[in-house]
Scaffold this active site. Structure first.
Site: not given
Length: 452
Positions: A290, A305, A377, A380, A418
Site C-alpha cells: 500500500r 503503517r 487496529e 477489520s 501488528r
C-alpha cells in the site's frame, strides 16, 4: 457497486444514507445522475415507439408483398404495381427508423457507460444497524477481552525491543525507502511463526481452505473488489512488458495486491455457483502493498503503517440471507487468534463516517499496545453484502432456479506485523527479553523466550 434500481426507485433515501458517510466528499453527483436518467428514459421510450412502428410496417410490407404473386392477371397489374410501390415506401421508412434507432442505441450505450462510471465511484450504503457518526470518535465499543498488564518497569516500544533481535528499519530504508522493514534472526522467525499459527487456526479450527494466490493482479480484479477506479493512488502499479522485441500487451497494467482479499474474492468473479456450494471460506497468507497515500506524518515510527506488510486474510462467499451471521462468525474467528495469544483487545463497530468504501458494516479488533497506552487496529471484518458481487457478477442459482448475487465478506485473521508488535510490547521483560506466548512455542522449536 450499488444497485441502480435502488437509486431509480428512491434516490432521496439512498443519498441521505450516503451523506452519513465521511464528509466532505461528493459521493454522487445527483444532478448529473438525474439528467442522465431523464435522457435514458426519453431515449428508451422513443426506441420502444420506433420498434413498434417498425413491427407494424414490417407486417404491412409482408402483407403487400404476399399479395403480389396472386396479382399477375393483366387486369390486376396496376394493383400489383401499387402494392410494390407501397411496400418500397414502407421499406424506406423502416430504413429511416433503423438509422434513428442506431443513433439512439449508440447514445444509450454511452449513457449506460457514464452511469456505470458514476456508480463505480459511489461507496456502499451503510447497514441500518451501523451507528451514524462523522469519524472514529463515533465508533461504538462492543466488548473487551483481557486486561492490560501492569508493568513494574518502564515499558519500551517495539522499535527499541526489536532492534537487538533483528528488527531493522534503517536497512529497510536503505533497500527500499521509508516505511519498509528488514527482519533477521529471531524477529524473522517470530514473524513466520505468527503467520503459520494463524493459518493453522483458520484452516484447522474454523473451516477455511488455505490458498496461495498471485501477489500481482489485473485491473479487473481490483475493480471487482472496489479498489479501482477510486483508490488507484493507494496502489503500487506494475507495468507488464511484452516479449523481447514485441510491444506490451493491451492489458499491461498490473498492480501489487493491497490485500489478498482481492485475488481471493475474485475467484468467484463471473461465476454462477450452485447454492449448495455456499458458504465458501478461503484464507491466504500474503504480503500486502500500500502506498499509504494521504497518511504521511502518521505512525512514522515502527511497523504500524508500512508500505509492505503481511496478513492472513479471511474471505467468505455466502448466501445473502446468511451474511450478517457470517460477519459475527468471522469476527469470532479473528478474536480467537488474539485470545490464544493472550493479547488484550476490544471490538468496535465502526460508524458510518469511518467505514471502508465497500463495506455495509465493519467490526474492528483493536489490540492493546502498552508503549502507546492505547488500543490499535489489528483486524477489520466487513460485510460488503452484494456491493462487490455486483461489480464482479458473482452469482449463485437460487432455489427458484434464478441467478442471484452472492454476498462477500472479508477480514484480517490477523495482520501479522501488528501482531508481532503486540507480542513484543505485551510480553516484554525488564531485561529486554521477550516471553514467547505458549501458543507460538511449537512454531519456535519449543523456545520460551527471545533474547539478544
Amino acid at each position: 457497486m450499488l444497485d441502480i434500481l435502488l437509486l431509480r426507485k428512491d434516490l432521496a433515501s439512498a443519498v441521505a444514507r450516503l451523506e452519513t458517510r465521511k464528509n466532505p466528499q461528493a459521493f454522487l453527483n445527483v444532478e448529473a445522475f438525474q439528467a442522465l436518467e431523464a435522457e435514458r428514459k426519453r431515449l428508451q421510450t422513443r426506441t420502444e415507439e420506433l420498434q413498434s412502428q417498425r413491427n407494424q410496417l414490417s407486417k404491412q410490407i409482408g402483407v403487400l408483398m404476399g399479395q403480389i404473386p396472386r396479382l399477375n392477371a393483366t387486369e390486376e397489374f396496376d394493383q400489383a404495381d401499387f402494392n410494390k410501390q407501397q411496400a418500397d415506401a414502407f421499406k424506406l421508412k423502416v430504413a429511416q427508423i433503423n438509422q434513428e434507432r442506431e443513433t439512439f442505441d449508440a447514445r444509450l450505450e454511452q449513457i449506460q457507460a457514464e452511469l456505470h462510471a458514476m456508480l463505480a465511484a459511489v461507496p456502499n450504503l451503510p447497514h441500518e444497524s451501523v451507528p451514524v457518526g462523522a469519524d472514529e470518535a463515533a465508533n461504538v465499543e462492543l466488548r473487551r477481552w483481557g486486561s492490560p498488564k501492569a508493568f513494574d518497569f518502564e515499558v519500551k516500544d517495539h522499535v527499541d525491543l526489536g532492534a537487538p533481535l533483528g528488527l531493522d528499519f534503517d536497512l529497510g530504508a536503505k533497500l527500499s525507502g521509508s516505511r519498509f522493514t528488514v527482519m533477521q534472526g529471531p524477529m524473522a522467525r517470530l514473524h513466520r511463526a505468527l503467520a503459520q499459527f494463524m493459518l493453522d487456526v483458520q484452516t484447522g479450527e474454523h473451516g477455511y481452505t488455505e490458498c496461495y494466490v498471485p501477489y500481482i493482479v489485473n485491473a479487473d480484479s481490483l475493480k471487482g473488489t472496489g479498489q479501482l477506479p477510486k483508490f488507484e493512488g493507494d496502489l503500487f502499479a506494475a507495468k507488464k512488458g511484452g516479449q523481447e522485441g514485441e510491444p506490451a500487451p493491451d492489458n499491461a497494467q498490473l498492480y501489487l495486491i493491497p490485500t489478498s482479499e482481492v485475488p481471493l474474492t475474485n475467484i468467484v468473479r463471473d461465476e454462477v455457483l450452485a447454492e449448495g456450494e455456499l458458504p465458501i471460506r478461503l484464507t491466504a497468507h500474503s504480503p500486502c502493498f500500500r502506498s499509504e497515500a494521504g497518511s504521511y506524518g502518521r505512525d512514522t515510527r515502527g511497523m504500524i503503517r508500512q508500505h509492505q506488510f503481511d496478513k492472513v486474510e479471511m474471505v467468505q462467499i455466502v448466501h445473502p440471507d446468511k451474511s450478517y451471521e457470517a460477519l459475527e462468525e468471522m469476527t469470532r474467528h479473528a478474536e480467537a487468534i488474539l485470545q490464544k495469544l493472550g493479547l488484550p483487545y476490544r471490538v468496535v463497530c465502526l460508524c458510518t463516517g469511518d467505514m471502508g468504501f465497500g463495506s455495509a458494516k465493519t467490526y474492528d479488533l483493536e489490540v492493546w499496545l502498552p508503549a502507546q497506552g492505547t488500543y490499535r487496529e489489528i483486524s477489520s471484518v466487513s460485510n460488503c453484502e452484494a456491493f462487490q458481487a455486483r461489480r464482479m457478477q458473482a452469482r449463485f442459482k437460487n432455489a427458484q432456479g434464478k441467478n442471484e448475487l452472492v454476498h462477500t465478506l472479508n477480514g484480517s485473521g490477523l495482520a501479522v506485523g501488528r501482531a508481532l508488535v503486540a507480542v513484543l510490547e505485551n510480553y516484554q521483560n525488564a531485561d529486554g527479553s521477550i516471553t514467547i506466548p505458549e501458543a507460538l512455542r511449537p512454531y519456535m522449536g519449543g523456545q520460551a523466550q527471545l533474547q539478544a
